[in-house]
Design a protein around this motif. Structure first.
Motif, PDB file in Angstrom:
ATOM      1  N   LEU A   1      22.654   6.803 -31.626  1.00 28.96           N
ATOM      2  CA  LEU A   1      23.934   7.503 -31.556  1.00 28.96           C
ATOM      3  C   LEU A   1      24.152   8.365 -32.795  1.00 28.96           C
ATOM      4  CD1 LEU A   1      26.217   4.654 -30.153  1.00 28.96           C
ATOM      5  CD2 LEU A   1      25.540   6.735 -28.944  1.00 28.96           C
ATOM      6  N   ARG A   2      23.871   7.821 -33.970  1.00 24.21           N
ATOM      7  CA  ARG A   2      24.054   8.594 -35.207  1.00 24.21           C
ATOM      8  C   ARG A   2      23.202   9.846 -35.201  1.00 24.21           C
ATOM      9  NH1 ARG A   2      22.931   3.779 -37.980  1.00 24.21           N
ATOM     10  NH2 ARG A   2      21.014   4.792 -38.681  1.00 24.21           N
ATOM     11  N   ALA A   3      21.971   9.717 -34.710  1.00 22.92           N
ATOM     12  CA  ALA A   3      21.046  10.849 -34.724  1.00 22.92           C
ATOM     13  C   ALA A   3      21.323  11.852 -33.614  1.00 22.92           C
ATOM     14  CB  ALA A   3      19.609  10.337 -34.610  1.00 22.92           C
ATOM     15  N   GLY A   4      22.225  11.513 -32.675  1.00 20.67           N
ATOM     16  CA  GLY A   4      22.528  12.424 -31.579  1.00 20.67           C
ATOM     17  C   GLY A   4      21.583  12.310 -30.408  1.00 20.67           C
ATOM     18  N   GLY A   5      20.713  11.285 -30.411  1.00 21.22           N
ATOM     19  CA  GLY A   5      19.814  11.104 -29.282  1.00 21.22           C
ATOM     20  C   GLY A   5      20.504  10.542 -28.061  1.00 21.22           C
ATOM     21  N   LEU A   6      21.657   9.891 -28.259  1.00 23.47           N
ATOM     22  CA  LEU A   6      22.477   9.370 -27.177  1.00 23.47           C
ATOM     23  C   LEU A   6      23.920   9.808 -27.395  1.00 23.47           C
ATOM     24  CD1 LEU A   6      21.268   5.644 -26.905  1.00 23.47           C
ATOM     25  CD2 LEU A   6      20.636   7.537 -25.399  1.00 23.47           C
ATOM     26  N   ASP A   7      24.651   9.938 -26.296  1.00 24.22           N
ATOM     27  CA  ASP A   7      26.082  10.233 -26.385  1.00 24.22           C
ATOM     28  C   ASP A   7      26.920   8.971 -26.227  1.00 24.22           C
ATOM     29  OD1 ASP A   7      25.775  13.122 -26.559  1.00 24.22           O
ATOM     30  OD2 ASP A   7      25.150  13.027 -24.462  1.00 24.22           O
ATOM     31  N   VAL A   8      26.482   8.085 -25.354  1.00 20.16           N
ATOM     32  CA  VAL A   8      27.189   6.837 -25.094  1.00 20.16           C
ATOM     33  C   VAL A   8      26.149   5.810 -24.680  1.00 20.16           C
ATOM     34  CG1 VAL A   8      27.640   7.460 -22.680  1.00 20.16           C
ATOM     35  CG2 VAL A   8      29.120   5.775 -23.812  1.00 20.16           C
ATOM     36  N   ALA A   9      26.419   4.552 -24.971  1.00 19.09           N
ATOM     37  CA  ALA A   9      25.438   3.512 -24.638  1.00 19.09           C
ATOM     38  C   ALA A   9      26.146   2.236 -24.241  1.00 19.09           C
ATOM     39  CB  ALA A   9      24.511   3.246 -25.824  1.00 19.09           C
ATOM     40  N   LEU A  10      25.494   1.474 -23.373  1.00 17.67           N
ATOM     41  CA  LEU A  10      25.919   0.121 -23.060  1.00 17.67           C
ATOM     42  C   LEU A  10      25.170  -0.830 -23.990  1.00 17.67           C
ATOM     43  CD1 LEU A  10      25.802   0.416 -19.185  1.00 17.67           C
ATOM     44  CD2 LEU A  10      27.868   0.160 -20.575  1.00 17.67           C
ATOM     45  N   VAL A  11      25.916  -1.612 -24.726  1.00 19.86           N
ATOM     46  CA  VAL A  11      25.314  -2.580 -25.646  1.00 19.86           C
ATOM     47  C   VAL A  11      25.854  -3.960 -25.308  1.00 19.86           C
ATOM     48  CG1 VAL A  11      25.067  -0.875 -27.486  1.00 19.86           C
ATOM     49  CG2 VAL A  11      27.128  -2.290 -27.402  1.00 19.86           C
ATOM     50  N   HIS A  12      25.147  -4.987 -25.780  1.00 22.46           N
ATOM     51  CA  HIS A  12      25.684  -6.328 -25.594  1.00 22.46           C
ATOM     52  C   HIS A  12      25.704  -7.067 -26.914  1.00 22.46           C
ATOM     53  CE1 HIS A  12      21.287  -7.151 -24.408  1.00 22.46           C
ATOM     54  NE2 HIS A  12      21.456  -7.731 -25.578  1.00 22.46           N
ATOM     55  N   GLU A  13      26.598  -8.034 -26.962  1.00 22.44           N
ATOM     56  CA  GLU A  13      26.693  -8.961 -28.078  1.00 22.44           C
ATOM     57  C   GLU A  13      26.683 -10.371 -27.509  1.00 22.44           C
ATOM     58  OE1 GLU A  13      30.348  -8.013 -30.001  1.00 22.44           O
ATOM     59  OE2 GLU A  13      29.680  -6.038 -30.700  1.00 22.44           O
ATOM     60  N   TYR A  14      26.084 -11.290 -28.248  1.00 21.95           N
ATOM     61  CA  TYR A  14      26.039 -12.679 -27.826  1.00 21.95           C
ATOM     62  C   TYR A  14      26.856 -13.545 -28.780  1.00 21.95           C
ATOM     63  CZ  TYR A  14      21.962 -11.830 -24.756  1.00 21.95           C
ATOM     64  OH  TYR A  14      21.115 -11.400 -23.764  1.00 21.95           O
ATOM     65  N   ASP A  15      27.369 -14.657 -28.259  1.00 18.62           N
ATOM     66  CA  ASP A  15      27.835 -15.701 -29.163  1.00 18.62           C
ATOM     67  C   ASP A  15      26.654 -16.110 -30.052  1.00 18.62           C
ATOM     68  OD1 ASP A  15      30.212 -15.595 -27.767  1.00 18.62           O
ATOM     69  OD2 ASP A  15      29.777 -17.351 -26.533  1.00 18.62           O
TER      70      ASP A  15
END
Length: 289
Positions: A137-151
């Motif tokens: 995202l910082r580099a501009g290779g993506l505009d939006v992304a789905l990410v996950h976080e775990y407990d």
């Protein structure tokens, strides 16, 4: 006057750690990156980098400037989003990153919704591990992304990235009633360095043991096939466990995986980002969580 393009390179150095990595991401030569950073030091009037042989680290002034760079670059993205909104509805390419389960389950209905509502948009999807999303995202290779976080696993996004929660899902253990009951089993986990791997290791550590990892497999369908063959136990999220193979039993655990939409700070009001996030949300009722 500090040059925003040079501030971007400094921020990338803080995130990526080496000039070579910054050069690869920015498609510059390492020499060009070094020259730009040296010019930024002259503009700033204070040392920003400490050079020891081939190693480069940020000085306290450099780290302070990175904090301000996040704010400055975020405001520039906010301005770009406002101008895009003034031009009218969303159109053109929108680059979407997603981890494999979300790409398989959530994105097909979401992209169908997105293209129907906004025919001028051109979604472009890339599979990516959440650990790599902030840099993309910082580099501009993506505009939006789905990410996950775990407990048990802290968030992997950084100060340059904003997130919006989308949904949470339960985690399941294959063929054992509890994590503690699997202390003597062989384990199937994702590759080291991924959030899924870290989650599995820490879940076992919280149960009082170090897992004996025998197989490293990223694809959850393959993980379940291994479990069905008696090759080990594994933790899988609900979206990957809607139709387990015959012979695999699943025990719901008091653990969750949380999916979020991520984008550059200040860029969240861009029409294409708003449209993509709205499409993600519209697809949620069809998911079995």
């Amino acid at each position: 006057m500090l040059d925003p393009r040079k501030l971007h390179l400094l921020r990338e150095l803080a995130g990526r750690g080496t000039i070579a990595a910054v050069a690869e991401a920015a498609m510059f030569t390492p020499s060009a990156v070094s020259q730009q950073l040296s010019a930024l030091e002259r503009e700033a009037g204070v040392p920003l980098l400490e050079r020891t042989g081939r190693t480069v680290t940020l000085t306290p002034a450099g780290r302070l400037l990175v904090e301000h760079a996040n704010a400055v670059l975020g405001e520039l993205d906010r301005a770009a989003a406002a101008l895009a909104a003034a031009r009218g509805g969303p159109s053109g390419p929108v680059r979407i990153g997603a981890f494999p389960t979300a790409a398989r389950v959530l994105l097909p209905p979401a992209l169908a919704e997105l293209t129907a509502a906004h025919p001028g948009l051109e979604p472009m999807v890339s599979e990516i591990d959440p650990a790599d999303v902030s840099a993309a995202l910082r580099a501009g290779g993506l505009d939006v992304a789905l990410v996950h976080e775990y407990d048990f696993v802290p968030p992997v996004t950084d100060a340059a990235v904003e997130t919006e929660p989308l949904f949470s899902e339960a985690m399941y253990l294959t063929d054992r009633p509890s994590v503690e009951a699997a202390r003597d089993d062989a384990w199937i986990t994702s590759k080291p360095g991924t959030l899924c791997h870290t989650m599995a290791i820490r879940a076992c550590q919280a149960a009082g043991f170090e897992p004996r990892v025998r197989h490293h497999v990223d694809d959850f369908d393959t993980v379940l096939a291994f479990a069905a063959a008696g090759l080990g136990v594994a933790l899988v999220p609900r979206l990957a466990a809607t139709a387990p193979p015959p012979g695999v039993t699943l025990t719901r655990l008091p653990l969750s995986r949380h999916t979020l939409a991520a984008f550059r700070r200040g860029y969240g009001d861009h029409p294409a980002i708003r449209a993509a996030v709205a499409a993600f949300r519209a697809a949620l009722p069809a998911l079995t969580l």
